[in-house]
Design a protein around this motif. Structure first.
Motif, PDB file in Angstrom:
ATOM      1  N   ALA A  36       0.924  -1.183   0.024  1.00  0.00           N
ATOM      2  CA  ALA A  36      -0.123  -0.079  -0.151  1.00  0.00           C
ATOM      3  C   ALA A  36       0.962   1.332   0.148  1.00  0.00           C
ATOM      4  CB  ALA A  36      -0.890  -0.076   1.263  1.00  0.00           C
ATOM      5  N   TYR A  37       2.003   1.114   0.734  1.00  0.00           N
ATOM      6  CA  TYR A  37       2.855   2.380   0.867  1.00  0.00           C
ATOM      7  C   TYR A  37       3.602   2.652  -0.627  1.00  0.00           C
ATOM      8  CZ  TYR A  37       6.514   5.528   2.235  1.00  0.00           C
ATOM      9  OH  TYR A  37       7.586   6.488   2.482  1.00  0.00           O
ATOM     10  N   GLY A  38       3.877   1.421  -1.261  1.00  0.00           N
ATOM     11  CA  GLY A  38       4.520   1.463  -2.773  1.00  0.00           C
ATOM     12  C   GLY A  38       3.330   2.052  -3.441  1.00  0.00           C
ATOM     13  N   LYS A  39       2.270   1.801  -3.289  1.00  0.00           N
ATOM     14  CA  LYS A  39       1.121   2.296  -4.109  1.00  0.00           C
ATOM     15  C   LYS A  39       0.992   3.782  -3.973  1.00  0.00           C
ATOM     16  CE  LYS A  39      -1.554  -1.844  -5.143  1.00  0.00           C
ATOM     17  NZ  LYS A  39      -2.622  -2.675  -4.821  1.00  0.00           N
ATOM     18  N   ILE A  40       0.965   4.380  -2.652  1.00  0.00           N
ATOM     19  CA  ILE A  40       0.847   5.719  -2.220  1.00  0.00           C
ATOM     20  C   ILE A  40       1.895   6.441  -2.897  1.00  0.00           C
ATOM     21  CG2 ILE A  40       1.019   7.244  -0.164  1.00  0.00           C
ATOM     22  CD1 ILE A  40      -0.501   5.304   1.389  1.00  0.00           C
ATOM     23  N   LEU A  41       3.287   5.819  -2.677  1.00  0.00           N
ATOM     24  CA  LEU A  41       4.387   6.891  -3.434  1.00  0.00           C
ATOM     25  C   LEU A  41       4.149   6.830  -4.946  1.00  0.00           C
ATOM     26  CD1 LEU A  41       7.476   5.057  -1.684  1.00  0.00           C
ATOM     27  CD2 LEU A  41       6.523   7.468  -1.223  1.00  0.00           C
ATOM     28  N   GLU A  42       3.457   5.800  -5.541  1.00  0.00           N
ATOM     29  CA  GLU A  42       3.532   5.823  -6.910  1.00  0.00           C
ATOM     30  C   GLU A  42       2.289   6.748  -7.511  1.00  0.00           C
ATOM     31  OE1 GLU A  42       1.629   2.600 -10.014  1.00  0.00           O
ATOM     32  OE2 GLU A  42       3.353   1.819  -8.684  1.00  0.00           O
ATOM     33  N   SER A  43       1.272   6.989  -6.569  1.00  0.00           N
ATOM     34  CA  SER A  43       0.396   7.600  -6.787  1.00  0.00           C
ATOM     35  C   SER A  43       0.744   9.338  -6.571  1.00  0.00           C
ATOM     36  CB  SER A  43      -0.853   7.580  -5.971  1.00  0.00           C
ATOM     37  OG  SER A  43      -1.300   6.302  -6.271  1.00  0.00           O
ATOM     38  N   SER A  44       1.567   9.342  -5.445  1.00  0.00           N
ATOM     39  CA  SER A  44       2.100  10.856  -5.125  1.00  0.00           C
ATOM     40  C   SER A  44       2.999  11.058  -6.336  1.00  0.00           C
ATOM     41  CB  SER A  44       3.106  10.724  -3.810  1.00  0.00           C
ATOM     42  OG  SER A  44       1.986  10.278  -2.820  1.00  0.00           O
ATOM     43  N   GLN A  45       3.908  10.138  -6.980  1.00  0.00           N
ATOM     44  CA  GLN A  45       4.736  10.711  -8.069  1.00  0.00           C
ATOM     45  C   GLN A  45       3.839  11.168  -9.312  1.00  0.00           C
ATOM     46  OE1 GLN A  45       8.155  11.075  -8.010  1.00  0.00           O
ATOM     47  NE2 GLN A  45       7.837  11.894  -9.830  1.00  0.00           N
ATOM     48  N   THR A  46       2.934  10.172  -9.526  1.00  0.00           N
ATOM     49  CA  THR A  46       1.955  10.739 -10.715  1.00  0.00           C
ATOM     50  C   THR A  46       0.933  12.049 -10.510  1.00  0.00           C
ATOM     51  OG1 THR A  46       1.378   8.479 -11.023  1.00  0.00           O
ATOM     52  CG2 THR A  46      -0.081   9.995 -11.839  1.00  0.00           C
ATOM     53  N   LEU A  47       0.862  12.451  -9.206  1.00  0.00           N
ATOM     54  CA  LEU A  47       0.080  13.540  -8.947  1.00  0.00           C
ATOM     55  C   LEU A  47       1.099  14.707  -8.839  1.00  0.00           C
ATOM     56  CD1 LEU A  47      -2.504  15.173  -7.826  1.00  0.00           C
ATOM     57  CD2 LEU A  47      -1.598  14.538  -5.315  1.00  0.00           C
ATOM     58  N   LEU A  48       2.369  14.586  -8.586  1.00  0.00           N
ATOM     59  CA  LEU A  48       3.063  15.591  -8.676  1.00  0.00           C
ATOM     60  C   LEU A  48       3.604  15.852 -10.241  1.00  0.00           C
ATOM     61  CD1 LEU A  48       5.508  17.493  -7.201  1.00  0.00           C
ATOM     62  CD2 LEU A  48       6.849  15.545  -7.011  1.00  0.00           C
ATOM     63  N   ASP A  49       3.593  14.854 -10.798  1.00  0.00           N
ATOM     64  CA  ASP A  49       3.895  15.173 -12.265  1.00  0.00           C
ATOM     65  C   ASP A  49       2.635  15.855 -12.842  1.00  0.00           C
ATOM     66  OD1 ASP A  49       6.257  13.910 -12.114  1.00  0.00           O
ATOM     67  OD2 ASP A  49       5.414  11.784 -13.018  1.00  0.00           O
ATOM     68  N   VAL A  50       1.553  15.599 -12.475  1.00  0.00           N
ATOM     69  CA  VAL A  50       0.519  16.239 -12.841  1.00  0.00           C
ATOM     70  C   VAL A  50       0.416  17.646 -12.697  1.00  0.00           C
ATOM     71  CG1 VAL A  50      -2.107  16.385 -12.952  1.00  0.00           C
ATOM     72  CG2 VAL A  50      -0.884  14.140 -13.208  1.00  0.00           C
ATOM     73  N   LEU A  51       0.550  17.719 -11.214  1.00  0.00           N
ATOM     74  CA  LEU A  51       0.686  19.151 -10.705  1.00  0.00           C
ATOM     75  C   LEU A  51       1.795  20.009 -11.554  1.00  0.00           C
ATOM     76  CD1 LEU A  51      -0.491  21.342  -8.631  1.00  0.00           C
ATOM     77  CD2 LEU A  51       1.469  20.254  -7.208  1.00  0.00           C
ATOM     78  N   LYS A  52       2.982  19.633 -11.543  1.00  0.00           N
ATOM     79  CA  LYS A  52       3.844  20.420 -12.362  1.00  0.00           C
ATOM     80  C   LYS A  52       3.552  20.272 -13.978  1.00  0.00           C
ATOM     81  CE  LYS A  52       8.054  18.429  -9.781  1.00  0.00           C
ATOM     82  NZ  LYS A  52       9.076  17.498 -10.030  1.00  0.00           N
ATOM     83  N   GLY A  53       2.853  19.703 -14.574  1.00  0.00           N
ATOM     84  CA  GLY A  53       2.216  20.091 -15.813  1.00  0.00           C
ATOM     85  C   GLY A  53       1.337  21.142 -15.650  1.00  0.00           C
ATOM     86  N   GLU A  54       0.288  21.249 -14.676  1.00  0.00           N
ATOM     87  CA  GLU A  54      -0.714  22.136 -14.572  1.00  0.00           C
ATOM     88  C   GLU A  54      -0.053  23.529 -14.209  1.00  0.00           C
ATOM     89  OE1 GLU A  54      -3.838  22.006 -15.213  1.00  0.00           O
ATOM     90  OE2 GLU A  54      -3.584  20.101 -16.049  1.00  0.00           O
ATOM     91  N   ILE A  55       1.106  23.515 -13.528  1.00  0.00           N
ATOM     92  CA  ILE A  55       1.692  24.979 -13.132  1.00  0.00           C
ATOM     93  C   ILE A  55       2.236  25.270 -14.598  1.00  0.00           C
ATOM     94  CG2 ILE A  55       3.824  25.622 -11.669  1.00  0.00           C
ATOM     95  CD1 ILE A  55       2.982  24.021  -9.526  1.00  0.00           C
ATOM     96  N   GLY A  56       3.151  24.395 -15.158  1.00  0.00           N
ATOM     97  CA  GLY A  56       3.689  24.810 -16.497  1.00  0.00           C
ATOM     98  C   GLY A  56       2.445  25.309 -17.395  1.00  0.00           C
ATOM     99  N   ASN A  57       1.492  24.617 -17.460  1.00  0.00           N
ATOM    100  CA  ASN A  57       0.251  25.277 -18.318  1.00  0.00           C
ATOM    101  C   ASN A  57      -0.185  26.439 -17.879  1.00  0.00           C
ATOM    102  OD1 ASN A  57       0.528  23.140 -20.071  1.00  0.00           O
ATOM    103  ND2 ASN A  57      -1.001  21.815 -19.103  1.00  0.00           N
TER     104      ASN A  57
END
Length: 111
Positions: A81-102
Motif C-alpha cells: 500500500a505504501y508503494g502504491k501511495i508513493l507511486e500515486s504521489s509521484q503521478t500527482l506531482l507530475d500532473v501538478l507540475k504539468g498544470e503549473i507549467g500550463n
C-alpha cells in the motif's frame, strides 16, 4: 556307620552353605532390583514432566508462528500500500507540475 553319617553331615553342611550363598546373592540382587525400580520410577516421572513441557512449548511455538505469519502478512500489505501511495504521489506531482507549467504559459502575455 559313622562313615555314611559323617558323609551325610558333610553334605548337609555343604548344602546349607550353598543355600546361604544363594540367599545372599538373591538379597543382593533384590537390592539392585529395588534401586533400578526406583530409578525407573524417577525417570518415568521426569518423562511425564518433560512430555507435558514439550506439549506446552509446542502449543506456544504454534501460537508464535501464527502471530509472526499475521505480522508478515500485515507488513507485506502495508509495504504494498505504501508503494502504491508513493507511486500515486509521484503521478500527482507530475500532473501538478504539468498544470503549473500550463498555467504559467496561459498567464504569459501573448505577442
Amino acid at each position: 556307620m559313622s562313615g555314611p553319617a559323617a558323609a551325610l553331615r558333610g553334605y548337609d553342611a555343604e548344602l546349607r552353605e550353598g543355600l546361604a550363598e544363594l540367599r545372599a546373592r538373591r538379597e543382593e540382587l533384590s537390592g539392585r532390583i529395588r534401586e533400578e525400580e526406583a530409578e525407573r520410577s524417577r525417570l518415568q516421572g521426569r518423562i511425564g514432566a518433560l512430555t507435558e513441557r514439550l506439549a506446552r512449548t509446542s502449543e506456544s511455538l504454534a501460537r508464535h508462528l501464527a502471530a509472526r505469519g499475521e505480522l508478515d502478512r500485515t507488513i507485506a500489505e502495508t509495504e504494498a500500500a505504501y508503494g502504491k501511495i508513493l507511486e500515486s504521489s509521484q503521478t500527482l506531482l507530475d500532473v501538478l507540475k504539468g498544470e503549473i507549467g500550463n498555467a504559467g504559459k496561459a498567464s504569459e502575455p501573448q505577442n
